[in-house]
Design a protein around this motif. Sequence first.
Motif, PDB file in Angstrom:
ATOM      1  N   TRP A  36       0.826  -1.200   0.000  1.00 55.45           N
ATOM      2  CA  TRP A  36       0.000   0.000   0.000  1.00 55.45           C
ATOM      3  C   TRP A  36       0.865   1.257   0.000  1.00 55.45           C
ATOM      4  O   TRP A  36       1.880   1.323   0.707  1.00 55.45           O
ATOM      5  CB  TRP A  36      -0.892   0.015   1.244  1.00 55.45           C
ATOM      6  N   ARG A  38       0.170   5.751  -0.172  1.00 51.74           N
ATOM      7  CA  ARG A  38      -0.874   6.735   0.034  1.00 51.74           C
ATOM      8  C   ARG A  38      -0.448   8.105  -0.450  1.00 51.74           C
ATOM      9  O   ARG A  38       0.734   8.418  -0.494  1.00 51.74           O
ATOM     10  CB  ARG A  38      -1.276   6.813   1.509  1.00 51.74           C
ATOM     11  N   TYR A  93      -5.468   5.915  -0.504  1.00 56.91           N
ATOM     12  CA  TYR A  93      -4.618   4.750  -0.344  1.00 56.91           C
ATOM     13  C   TYR A  93      -4.670   3.903  -1.619  1.00 56.91           C
ATOM     14  O   TYR A  93      -5.758   3.544  -2.090  1.00 56.91           O
ATOM     15  CB  TYR A  93      -5.056   3.940   0.864  1.00 56.91           C
TER      16      TYR A  93
END
Length: 121
Positions: A36, A38, A93
């Motif tokens: 992930w 962001r 995200y």
Amino acid sequence: QVQLVESGGGLVQAGGSLGLSCAASGDIFKINVMGWYRKTPGKQRELVATISSIDMTNYADSVKGRFTVSRDNAKKMVYLQMNSLKPEDTGVYYCYSNLQSRTWARVSDYWGQGTQVTVSS
């Protein structure tokens, strides 16, 4: 074609928890890394957490101890459990994967469309 589809974003109060999921599908032979990133207001896209095919994890210092990344290789999914959320965690995200395609055996980076996480104070 490869697709990464995120789910689970939303609005939460500071101190709360939220979970994100991402499913990879399409022309996939082998997934190396999932994770992930962001994009928070005023900043460039930054790493949040990644996990390798042998479950080695890497976290941004700002989320260590609060976020946990995990993956399910059989389902081609990656998860992000976010606890003790802070207003500065607010942002979009993006699911990320480095994987090898089946058709051309090419290793490339892929991104999801992004999911909004908003933490209110």
